[in-house]
Design a protein around this motif. Structure first.
Motif, PDB file in Angstrom:
ATOM      1  N   PHE A 129       1.973  -4.232  -4.118  1.00 24.25           N
ATOM      2  CA  PHE A 129       1.863  -5.476  -3.708  1.00 24.25           C
ATOM      3  C   PHE A 129       0.092  -5.615  -2.798  1.00 24.25           C
ATOM      4  O   PHE A 129      -0.446  -6.467  -3.234  1.00 24.25           O
ATOM      5  N   VAL A 130      -0.157  -4.627  -2.225  1.00 27.02           N
ATOM      6  CA  VAL A 130      -1.263  -4.364  -1.604  1.00 27.02           C
ATOM      7  C   VAL A 130      -2.640  -4.326  -2.924  1.00 27.02           C
ATOM      8  O   VAL A 130      -3.546  -5.100  -2.621  1.00 27.02           O
TER       9      VAL A 130
ATOM     10  N   LEU B  73       5.436  -2.072  -1.929  1.00 26.07           N
ATOM     11  CA  LEU B  73       4.363  -2.654  -0.931  1.00 26.07           C
ATOM     12  C   LEU B  73       3.103  -2.042  -1.627  1.00 26.07           C
ATOM     13  O   LEU B  73       2.115  -2.924  -1.145  1.00 26.07           O
ATOM     14  N   PHE B  74       3.117  -0.874  -1.736  1.00 27.93           N
ATOM     15  CA  PHE B  74       1.820  -0.219  -2.235  1.00 27.93           C
ATOM     16  C   PHE B  74       1.365  -1.325  -3.435  1.00 27.93           C
ATOM     17  O   PHE B  74      -0.033  -1.587  -3.548  1.00 27.93           O
TER      18      PHE B  74
ATOM     19  N   MET C  16       4.112  -9.112   6.675  1.00 27.21           N
ATOM     20  CA  MET C  16       3.796 -10.477   6.042  1.00 27.21           C
ATOM     21  C   MET C  16       4.273 -10.752   4.807  1.00 27.21           C
ATOM     22  O   MET C  16       4.689 -11.865   4.505  1.00 27.21           O
ATOM     23  N   ALA C  17       4.502  -9.685   3.960  1.00 28.24           N
ATOM     24  CA  ALA C  17       4.870 -10.035   2.607  1.00 28.24           C
ATOM     25  C   ALA C  17       6.285 -10.926   2.682  1.00 28.24           C
ATOM     26  O   ALA C  17       6.650 -11.825   1.741  1.00 28.24           O
TER      27      ALA C  17
ATOM     28  N   PHE D 220      -0.866  -4.799   9.873  1.00 27.15           N
ATOM     29  CA  PHE D 220      -1.248  -3.406   9.913  1.00 27.15           C
ATOM     30  C   PHE D 220      -1.454  -2.926  11.305  1.00 27.15           C
ATOM     31  O   PHE D 220      -1.210  -1.835  11.755  1.00 27.15           O
TER      32      PHE D 220
ATOM     33  N   GLY E  82       0.958   5.886   4.799  1.00 33.92           N
ATOM     34  CA  GLY E  82       1.995   5.220   3.909  1.00 33.92           C
ATOM     35  C   GLY E  82       2.922   4.341   5.063  1.00 33.92           C
ATOM     36  O   GLY E  82       3.095   3.396   4.638  1.00 33.92           O
TER      37      GLY E  82
ATOM     38  N   THR F 250       8.778   1.063  -0.051  1.00 30.79           N
ATOM     39  CA  THR F 250       7.208   1.127   0.301  1.00 30.79           C
ATOM     40  C   THR F 250       6.662   1.276  -1.232  1.00 30.79           C
ATOM     41  O   THR F 250       5.302   0.886  -1.015  1.00 30.79           O
TER      42      THR F 250
ATOM     43  N   TYR G 225      -2.851  -7.547  -4.406  1.00 28.06           N
ATOM     44  CA  TYR G 225      -3.579  -8.468  -3.912  1.00 28.06           C
ATOM     45  C   TYR G 225      -5.273  -8.137  -3.638  1.00 28.06           C
ATOM     46  O   TYR G 225      -6.011  -8.962  -3.800  1.00 28.06           O
TER      47      TYR G 225
ATOM     48  N   MET H 134       1.075   1.377   6.072  1.00 33.01           N
ATOM     49  CA  MET H 134       0.944   0.417   4.962  1.00 33.01           C
ATOM     50  C   MET H 134       2.310  -0.184   4.900  1.00 33.01           C
ATOM     51  O   MET H 134       2.370  -1.244   4.519  1.00 33.01           O
ATOM     52  N   SER H 135       3.432   0.466   5.182  1.00 35.26           N
ATOM     53  CA  SER H 135       4.877  -0.041   5.115  1.00 35.26           C
ATOM     54  C   SER H 135       5.140  -1.247   5.924  1.00 35.26           C
ATOM     55  O   SER H 135       5.663  -2.381   5.614  1.00 35.26           O
TER      56      SER H 135
ATOM     57  N   ALA I  98       3.202  -3.760   6.036  1.00 32.35           N
ATOM     58  CA  ALA I  98       2.632  -4.847   5.206  1.00 32.35           C
ATOM     59  C   ALA I  98       3.847  -6.070   4.725  1.00 32.35           C
ATOM     60  O   ALA I  98       3.702  -7.117   4.661  1.00 32.35           O
ATOM     61  N   ARG I  99       5.122  -5.146   4.902  1.00 31.51           N
ATOM     62  CA  ARG I  99       6.204  -6.091   4.366  1.00 31.51           C
ATOM     63  C   ARG I  99       6.467  -7.159   5.458  1.00 31.51           C
ATOM     64  O   ARG I  99       6.901  -8.040   5.244  1.00 31.51           O
TER      65      ARG I  99
ATOM     66  N   ILE J 144      -4.434 -13.400   4.773  1.00 28.05           N
ATOM     67  CA  ILE J 144      -5.327 -12.238   4.781  1.00 28.05           C
ATOM     68  C   ILE J 144      -5.110 -11.652   6.442  1.00 28.05           C
ATOM     69  O   ILE J 144      -5.079 -10.709   6.639  1.00 28.05           O
TER      70      ILE J 144
END
Lengths: 77, 620
Positions: free
Chosen positions: A64-65, A61-62, B536-537, B445, B527, A58, A68, B530-531, B533-534, B438
């Motif tokens: 990464f955000v 990923l933080f 997409m990433a 999310f 958190g 994670t 961005y 947020m996790s 987001a992977r 985007i």
């Protein structure tokens, strides 16, 4: 206010992702080493070791955000 | 579907004289999960039957035969020892296996001694090679009264010969160049021995090792060819013996495999009392059976005799009954994820069905390419054929591949291309454009919020079942209120005080429901979201890699036939690697989202797998 050039934005974005990626990798490395050791003793632990190993992911990923969002500055500003 | 199969607790108590029959009935029924008795002052653990040691001895012998003969279980052979082979008896097996073992051992010993002989011959041949071509009979190298001899290798032999002839006339030198260097044999007057040695050492003479050949007769070459012949004869004999063993393996493989199965069963039976409680006269078995097997068990036990006590009871609140998950055919493949981690406990909701819904979707969301989906689908269909043992695992991946195809249509991608033959594939969302990315991040999310709330909802019902409604409301409902509060504060124009008061309320609820731990975990849930987001990433990195491969190849296609071929190779290798990374990444990351983010909201696990007495685990 000091003007931020595009290149500075790009560099800070890169720093954000690079440092967080390094941090995640470093943390995962330590956990994975211990995990493989534990698995050598008890193979059924695979699932648990996998979970422990990926927890620090994670962090990247933080990063990464944030990277961005910083890049968004370059476009917006 | 959401609950494991219902279990009933069984207690059987009887006189020890019935023990063997009870065990044999239970073993045949294959339905009772025996709870191992823990030693206590009142009730001791039972002791195994006397034949146990004999049986385990025989098993060891049968297994050693199996490995010596290289017998492997093939899947086509029958799963069970057929009934008409019930004539199998430990003693019979023991005798037969002993005789086979003696036969095999004598053959193995013979082979070993013959191999040793070959080795010895080879070392002699090595020594003989030093004298190859010299043409001197080996018996000449013996003690003489008037002559001394030297044999070995040396340098600059022509000079050496001259020097030796200078010191005495009584000298004979034989020499031969071969691949070891210059071989030399010198016979010289015994009085000149020391002098000769001096000269020889100047020419770097190194004496030959003659330990193995001093008793041979005839020239070295004759001896070499004789030994080689002998070796080839021995090799033929070894081959013959090995073939005989192969034949034995073919003939006896069925016997050996069946025996092993039978013996493992017998051993389990004779060691079963170790899992029972016993007093001087009586033994007690405690265990679990599926509700549906109640009647069958009752019938069988009654058949044995009247003096047997049999009692069924519902599992108590704090008892951890073994788990046999109950899911429809396609869904049950996903039980694999619990074998990997920990299986649900008896009281909680079995989440297999939810994973069946969400795992392929997350996998597809990440990989999301029509072409990749078809490629992986083919791959896993073939793999399922090749490895029937891992069928469940490949079923998961096949369903995940279908989801990949579906998401490939959403993203309009075919091996990274958004255009095929001038035709632009329609898409809902493009992963190669900035706006698309985007949108995709936002979507990730949203998926996270849905997934985590699904987890919280399941957690709510789990909690309600085990600790009542109010506990469930505080411990899990608090999270819902928290999310609503944050949503109102951040994304709606309602007055802030509503949002803040909801936030306060949620913190109070969490404190009441989960204590200080709940409050401390508040940042954690963001958190967790947020996790996602992977999703997409990782997907985008896979797309970008595909694009890089495609563009590189495209440029090569215009550069002549050689580059054209290289371009095709690049496309193939590049996409294969990208698919491999894609499968690994998508699988592990969706798995992680389930194990860490999803499961932490409701799952406790720690269940014991239902493994009924008498069902053998696969023998390799």
């Amino acid at each position: 206010m000091v003007e931020i050039t595009t290149s500075m934005v790009a560099i800070s974005s890169a720093v954000a992702i690079a440092t967080s990626a390094f941090a995640a990798a470093w943390a995962e490395k330590n956990i994975a080493v211990a995990g493989v050791g534990a698995m050598a003793e008890k193979e059924e632990l695979f699932g648990k070791v996998l979970i422990l190993t990926v927890i620090p992911e994670t962090i990247v990923l933080f990063g990464f955000v944030i990277a961005y969002l910083i890049l968004g500055l370059a476009k917006g500003g | 579907m959401f609950k494991p199969k219902e279990m009933t607790k069984v207690v059987i108590a009887a006189q020890k004289s019935c023990m063997k029959r009870v065990i044999s009935e239970l073993h045949q029924l294959k339905c009772m999960h025996i709870k191992e008795h823990k030693n206590s002052e009142l009730l001791k653990i039972g002791s195994p039957f006397d034949e146990a040691s004999h049986i385990s001895e025989t098993i060891v012998r049968v297994r050693s035969l199996k490995s010596a003969l290289g017998i492997k279980r093939n899947d086509s052979s029958k799963q069970e020892v057929s009934e008409n082979k019930a004539s199998m008896e430990t003693d019979v097996i023991s005798e037969k296996s002993l005789s086979i073992q003696q036969d095999i051992n004598s053959k193995l010993d013979e082979i070993k001694s013959m191999e040793l002989k070959i080795e010895k011959n080879n070392s002699i041949i090595d020594e003989l090679k030093q004298f190859a071509g010299l043409g001197i009979p080996l018996e000449s190298f013996s003690e003489y009264k008037s002559l001394a001899y030297f044999a070995g290798t040396a340098k600059d032999i022509e000079n050496l010969e001259l020097k030796l002839k200078n010191i005495t006339k009584k000298v004979a030198v034989y020499r031969q160049e071969n691949n070891l260097g210059n071989s030399i044999a010198v016979f010289i007057d015994i009085k000149m021995r020391d002098k000769a040695l001096e000269i020889l050492s100047l020419h770097k003479f190194s004496p030959a090792n003659m330990a193995g050949i001093d008793k041979l007769e005839g020239t070295a070459d004759e001896n070499i060819s004789r030994l080689l012949e002998e070796n080839s004869l021995i090799e033929k004999k070894i081959l013959n013996l090995k073939n005989q063993m192969k034949r034995i393996a073919e003939v006896e493989s069925e016997f050996i495999i069946d025996s092993e199965k039978f013996l493992v069963g017998e051993l389990e039976k004779s060691e079963a009392p170790l899992r029972f409680a016993e007093t001087k006269e009586v033994f007690i078995v405690t265990g679990w059976i599926l509700n549906e097997n109640k009647e069958a068990l009752q019938k069988r036990i009654r058949k044995i005799g009247k003096g047997i006590y049999l009692k069924f009871s519902e599992p108590m609140e704090n008892e951890n009954a073994p788990i046999k998950l109950k899911n429809p055919k396609v869904v049950n493949s996903f039980e694999f994820f619990f074998d990997l981690y920990t299986i649900p406990s008896y009281k909680e909701i079995d989440p297999t069905f939810f994973i069946f819904l969400t795992f392929p979707l997350l996998f597809g969301f990440i990989l999301g390419d029509f072409g990749y989906g078809i490629a992986t689908l083919m791959l896993f269909l073939i793999m399922r054929r090749v490895m029937p043992k891992a069928k469940g695992f490949f079923n998961i991946l096949i369903i995940a591949s279908l989801a990949t195809i579906l998401f490939g249509l959403v993203f309009g991608e075919f091996f990274g291309f958004e255009e095929v033959g001038g035709y632009h594939i329609p898409h809902l969302l493009s992963r190669s454009e900035d706006e698309g990315i985007i949108e995709l991040l936002k979507l990730s999310f949203i998926v996270g919020v849905i997934h985590i709330n699904l987890g919280l909802l399941i957690g709510f019902f789990n909690e309600k079942k085990s600790h009542g409604f109010s506990q469930a409301l505080f411990a899990k409902g608090g999270w819902f209120v928290l999310q609503i509060a944050v949503f109102m504060l951040g994304l709606t124009p309602y007055p802030k005080y509503i949002g803040y008061s909801l936030l306060g309320l949620s913190i109070l609820m969490l404190f009441k429901g989960e204590g200080i731990r709940g409050v401390l975990e508040i940042p954690g849930i963001f958190g967790n979201i947020m996790s996602y987001a992977r999703l997409m990433a990782i997907g985008v990195t896979s797309v970008l890699l595909a694009l890089v491969i495609n563009n590189l190849a495209k440029n090569m296609f215009h550069g002549g036939p050689v580059l054209f071929a290289a371009g095709i190779l690049l496309l193939a290798v590049g996409h294969i690697i990208n698919i491999a990374i894609g499968i690994l990444g998508s699988f592990l990351h969706s798995l992680r989202l389930h194990y860490v983010e999803f499961f932490s909201k409701f799952f406790h696990g720690g269940g014991i797998k239902y493994s009924p007495f008498g069902v053998q685990k696969d023998i390799e």
